[in-house]
Design a protein around this motif. Structure first.
Motif, PDB file in Angstrom:
ATOM      1  N   PRO A 114     127.698  29.709   8.975  1.00 28.74           N
ATOM      2  CA  PRO A 114     128.181  29.488  10.340  1.00 28.74           C
ATOM      3  C   PRO A 114     127.253  29.955  11.507  1.00 28.74           C
ATOM      4  CG  PRO A 114     129.896  30.390   9.055  1.00 28.74           C
ATOM      5  CD  PRO A 114     128.661  30.425   8.374  1.00 28.74           C
ATOM      6  N   LYS A 115     125.956  30.881  10.901  1.00 31.45           N
ATOM      7  CA  LYS A 115     125.241  30.932  11.974  1.00 31.45           C
ATOM      8  C   LYS A 115     123.939  30.131  11.936  1.00 31.45           C
ATOM      9  CE  LYS A 115     126.132  35.902  10.831  1.00 31.45           C
ATOM     10  NZ  LYS A 115     125.949  37.177  10.037  1.00 31.45           N
ATOM     11  N   SER A 116     124.230  28.950  11.269  1.00 31.81           N
ATOM     12  CA  SER A 116     122.884  27.865  11.028  1.00 31.81           C
ATOM     13  C   SER A 116     123.030  26.927  12.120  1.00 31.81           C
ATOM     14  CB  SER A 116     122.692  27.475   9.843  1.00 31.81           C
ATOM     15  OG  SER A 116     122.010  26.367   9.732  1.00 31.81           O
ATOM     16  N   THR A 117     121.848  26.504  12.858  1.00 34.82           N
ATOM     17  CA  THR A 117     122.070  25.449  13.838  1.00 34.82           C
ATOM     18  C   THR A 117     122.604  24.174  12.971  1.00 34.82           C
ATOM     19  OG1 THR A 117     119.914  24.916  13.517  1.00 34.82           O
ATOM     20  CG2 THR A 117     120.612  26.362  15.378  1.00 34.82           C
ATOM     21  N   ASP A 118     122.422  24.441  11.753  1.00 34.47           N
ATOM     22  CA  ASP A 118     122.878  23.016  10.798  1.00 34.47           C
ATOM     23  C   ASP A 118     123.979  23.114  10.041  1.00 34.47           C
ATOM     24  OD1 ASP A 118     120.212  21.413  11.055  1.00 34.47           O
ATOM     25  OD2 ASP A 118     119.393  23.353   9.839  1.00 34.47           O
ATOM     26  N   TYR A 119     124.894  24.161  10.472  1.00 31.83           N
ATOM     27  CA  TYR A 119     126.193  24.282  10.043  1.00 31.83           C
ATOM     28  C   TYR A 119     127.202  22.929  10.141  1.00 31.83           C
ATOM     29  CZ  TYR A 119     130.973  26.432   9.720  1.00 31.83           C
ATOM     30  OH  TYR A 119     132.087  26.446   9.407  1.00 31.83           O
ATOM     31  N   ILE A 120     127.722  22.748   8.979  1.00 34.83           N
ATOM     32  CA  ILE A 120     128.835  21.733   9.224  1.00 34.83           C
ATOM     33  C   ILE A 120     130.082  22.390   8.919  1.00 34.83           C
ATOM     34  CG2 ILE A 120     129.485  19.450   8.107  1.00 34.83           C
ATOM     35  CD1 ILE A 120     126.573  19.156   7.308  1.00 34.83           C
ATOM     36  N   PRO A 121     130.884  22.438   9.936  1.00 37.20           N
ATOM     37  CA  PRO A 121     132.503  23.318   9.726  1.00 37.20           C
ATOM     38  C   PRO A 121     133.235  22.431   8.932  1.00 37.20           C
ATOM     39  CG  PRO A 121     131.810  22.492  12.266  1.00 37.20           C
ATOM     40  CD  PRO A 121     130.526  22.254  11.509  1.00 37.20           C
ATOM     41  N   GLU A 122     133.216  21.146   8.994  1.00 38.23           N
ATOM     42  CA  GLU A 122     133.991  20.241   8.136  1.00 38.23           C
ATOM     43  C   GLU A 122     134.182  20.497   6.660  1.00 38.23           C
ATOM     44  OE1 GLU A 122     132.792  17.887  12.158  1.00 38.23           O
ATOM     45  OE2 GLU A 122     131.893  19.192  10.541  1.00 38.23           O
ATOM     46  N   LEU A 123     132.774  21.081   6.219  1.00 38.74           N
ATOM     47  CA  LEU A 123     132.859  21.540   4.711  1.00 38.74           C
ATOM     48  C   LEU A 123     133.773  22.510   4.485  1.00 38.74           C
ATOM     49  CD1 LEU A 123     129.059  21.234   4.137  1.00 38.74           C
ATOM     50  CD2 LEU A 123     130.684  19.583   3.222  1.00 38.74           C
ATOM     51  N   GLU A 124     134.346  23.289   5.271  1.00 44.06           N
ATOM     52  CA  GLU A 124     135.063  24.289   5.025  1.00 44.06           C
ATOM     53  C   GLU A 124     136.520  24.010   4.483  1.00 44.06           C
ATOM     54  OE1 GLU A 124     135.593  27.859   7.790  1.00 44.06           O
ATOM     55  OE2 GLU A 124     133.317  27.720   8.017  1.00 44.06           O
ATOM     56  N   THR A 125     136.862  22.834   4.885  1.00 40.10           N
ATOM     57  CA  THR A 125     138.236  22.446   4.885  1.00 40.10           C
ATOM     58  C   THR A 125     138.227  21.284   3.997  1.00 40.10           C
ATOM     59  OG1 THR A 125     138.288  21.131   7.015  1.00 40.10           O
ATOM     60  CG2 THR A 125     139.162  23.253   7.002  1.00 40.10           C
ATOM     61  N   ASN A 126     136.836  20.589   3.818  1.00 42.32           N
ATOM     62  CA  ASN A 126     137.142  19.169   3.036  1.00 42.32           C
ATOM     63  C   ASN A 126     135.622  19.047   2.294  1.00 42.32           C
ATOM     64  OD1 ASN A 126     136.788  16.620   2.278  1.00 42.32           O
ATOM     65  ND2 ASN A 126     136.839  15.623   4.177  1.00 42.32           N
ATOM     66  N   PRO A 127     135.674  19.720   1.173  1.00 38.62           N
ATOM     67  CA  PRO A 127     134.360  19.681   0.359  1.00 38.62           C
ATOM     68  C   PRO A 127     133.635  18.417   0.178  1.00 38.62           C
ATOM     69  CG  PRO A 127     136.093  20.457  -1.075  1.00 38.62           C
ATOM     70  CD  PRO A 127     136.813  19.964   0.318  1.00 38.62           C
ATOM     71  N   ASP A 128     134.387  17.187   0.398  1.00 40.56           N
ATOM     72  CA  ASP A 128     133.903  15.840   0.067  1.00 40.56           C
ATOM     73  C   ASP A 128     133.561  15.288   1.487  1.00 40.56           C
ATOM     74  OD1 ASP A 128     133.953  15.402  -2.569  1.00 40.56           O
ATOM     75  OD2 ASP A 128     136.169  15.172  -2.534  1.00 40.56           O
ATOM     76  N   TYR A 129     133.259  16.044   2.777  1.00 38.56           N
ATOM     77  CA  TYR A 129     133.055  15.488   3.752  1.00 38.56           C
ATOM     78  C   TYR A 129     131.779  14.607   3.829  1.00 38.56           C
ATOM     79  CZ  TYR A 129     131.730  15.234   8.694  1.00 38.56           C
ATOM     80  OH  TYR A 129     131.422  14.981   9.861  1.00 38.56           O
ATOM     81  N   MET A 130     130.674  15.315   3.334  1.00 38.94           N
ATOM     82  CA  MET A 130     129.455  14.731   3.216  1.00 38.94           C
ATOM     83  C   MET A 130     129.330  13.492   2.429  1.00 38.94           C
ATOM     84  SD  MET A 130     126.906  18.069   3.270  1.00 38.94           S
ATOM     85  CE  MET A 130     125.493  16.855   3.267  1.00 38.94           C
ATOM     86  N   TYR A 131     130.133  13.554   1.266  1.00 39.61           N
ATOM     87  CA  TYR A 131     130.148  12.303   0.651  1.00 39.61           C
ATOM     88  C   TYR A 131     130.720  11.209   1.402  1.00 39.61           C
ATOM     89  CZ  TYR A 131     130.693   9.320  -3.443  1.00 39.61           C
ATOM     90  OH  TYR A 131     130.815   8.239  -4.282  1.00 39.61           O
ATOM     91  N   GLU A 132     132.264  11.433   2.030  1.00 36.63           N
ATOM     92  CA  GLU A 132     132.825  10.666   2.928  1.00 36.63           C
ATOM     93  C   GLU A 132     132.107   9.783   3.962  1.00 36.63           C
ATOM     94  OE1 GLU A 132     136.064  12.931   3.761  1.00 36.63           O
ATOM     95  OE2 GLU A 132     137.170  12.759   2.100  1.00 36.63           O
ATOM     96  N   GLN A 133     131.107  10.898   4.817  1.00 29.53           N
ATOM     97  CA  GLN A 133     130.089  10.161   5.604  1.00 29.53           C
ATOM     98  C   GLN A 133     129.152   9.405   4.930  1.00 29.53           C
ATOM     99  OE1 GLN A 133     130.489  10.793   9.207  1.00 29.53           O
ATOM    100  NE2 GLN A 133     132.404  11.293   8.093  1.00 29.53           N
ATOM    101  N   TYR A 134     128.747   9.613   3.786  1.00 29.75           N
ATOM    102  CA  TYR A 134     127.691   8.957   3.184  1.00 29.75           C
ATOM    103  C   TYR A 134     128.279   7.552   2.815  1.00 29.75           C
ATOM    104  CZ  TYR A 134     124.875   7.193  -0.842  1.00 29.75           C
ATOM    105  OH  TYR A 134     124.332   6.624  -1.776  1.00 29.75           O
ATOM    106  N   LEU A 135     129.276   7.620   2.363  1.00 31.22           N
ATOM    107  CA  LEU A 135     130.087   6.374   1.861  1.00 31.22           C
ATOM    108  C   LEU A 135     130.312   5.342   3.112  1.00 31.22           C
ATOM    109  CD1 LEU A 135     132.697   7.370  -0.678  1.00 31.22           C
ATOM    110  CD2 LEU A 135     130.525   6.137  -0.950  1.00 31.22           C
ATOM    111  N   LYS A 136     130.497   5.993   4.478  1.00 35.47           N
ATOM    112  CA  LYS A 136     130.838   5.191   5.626  1.00 35.47           C
ATOM    113  C   LYS A 136     129.516   4.620   6.092  1.00 35.47           C
ATOM    114  CE  LYS A 136     131.137   7.336   9.816  1.00 35.47           C
ATOM    115  NZ  LYS A 136     131.686   7.844  10.692  1.00 35.47           N
ATOM    116  N   HIS A 137     128.330   5.419   5.970  1.00 33.53           N
ATOM    117  CA  HIS A 137     127.068   5.061   6.543  1.00 33.53           C
ATOM    118  C   HIS A 137     126.289   3.975   5.705  1.00 33.53           C
ATOM    119  CE1 HIS A 137     126.894   8.925   8.639  1.00 33.53           C
ATOM    120  NE2 HIS A 137     127.384   7.989   9.675  1.00 33.53           N
TER     121      HIS A 137
END
Length: 184
Positions: free
Chosen positions: A54-77
């Motif tokens: 949470p202290k990082s400028t690259d923090y992705i808060p969605e990962l806290e509640t959805n561990p597949d968030y990045m994969y879902e975004q990858y599939l979308k893109h």
């Protein structure tokens, strides 16, 4: 990088696809240039340390509640071009075992940014690269661990580091650089 790859039967690997935007860009550019080959996107899709801090400028808060968030975004893109991409959901070192030595034309390395992981990635992926076509690139020069690992690796393996801009680097061998500069 695309212009220096064969027109047909090339192998391009992106390690650390994040959410798929750069991989989608490369794939579309390859298709627009009428190049055909195999394109691989490799990632755990669980984020790196900086994505979970949470202290990082690259923090992705969605990962806290959805561990597949990045994969879902990858599939979308990558959805419009998914039939052109081979996705491997695994860590870099393990995924490297799926490739033969001297089989990859270009590799974009953007996985973990700490020194030890970058050293491990360079050690396992470098033998997979075609030496006459060596193009190993990354876009994370701002990370001190990346810089240190890449410089040490380049020195140990007699590779040149090219900087197309402030945050990107490309590792090439001297023969490739000479041929590129002389137009051979």
């Amino acid at each position: 990088m695309l212009s220096d790859m064969p027109d047909n039967d090339y192998v391009y690997v992106e390690v650390g696809t994040y959410m798929g935007r750069s991989l989608a860009y490369f794939t579309i550019a390859a298709l627009n240039h009428k190049k055909s080959g195999k394109i691989y996107g490799i990632d755990t899709f669980s984020g790196s340390e900086e994505h979970r801090d949470p202290k990082s400028t690259d923090y992705i808060p969605e990962l806290e509640t959805n561990p597949d968030y990045m994969y879902e975004q990858y599939l979308k893109h990558t959805k419009p071009i998914k039939e052109h991409i081979n996705t491997i959901r695994d860590c870099s070192v393990e995924a490297s075992k799926q490739f033969e030595d001297d089989s990859i034309d270009a590799l974009y390395l953007d996985a973990a940014h700490d020194y030890d992981d970058v050293v491990a990635d360079l050690k396992v992926w470098y033998p997979k690269m075609k030496k006459e076509q060596l193009l190993l690139a990354g876009d994370d020069w701002k990370w001190p661990g990346v810089r240190k690992a890449v410089i040490e690796f380049a020195e140990a393996n007699r590779l040149c580091i090219i900087f197309p801009n402030i945050n990107n680097y490309i590792l090439v061998n001297y023969n490739f650089l000479e041929n590129y500069l002389t137009g051979k």
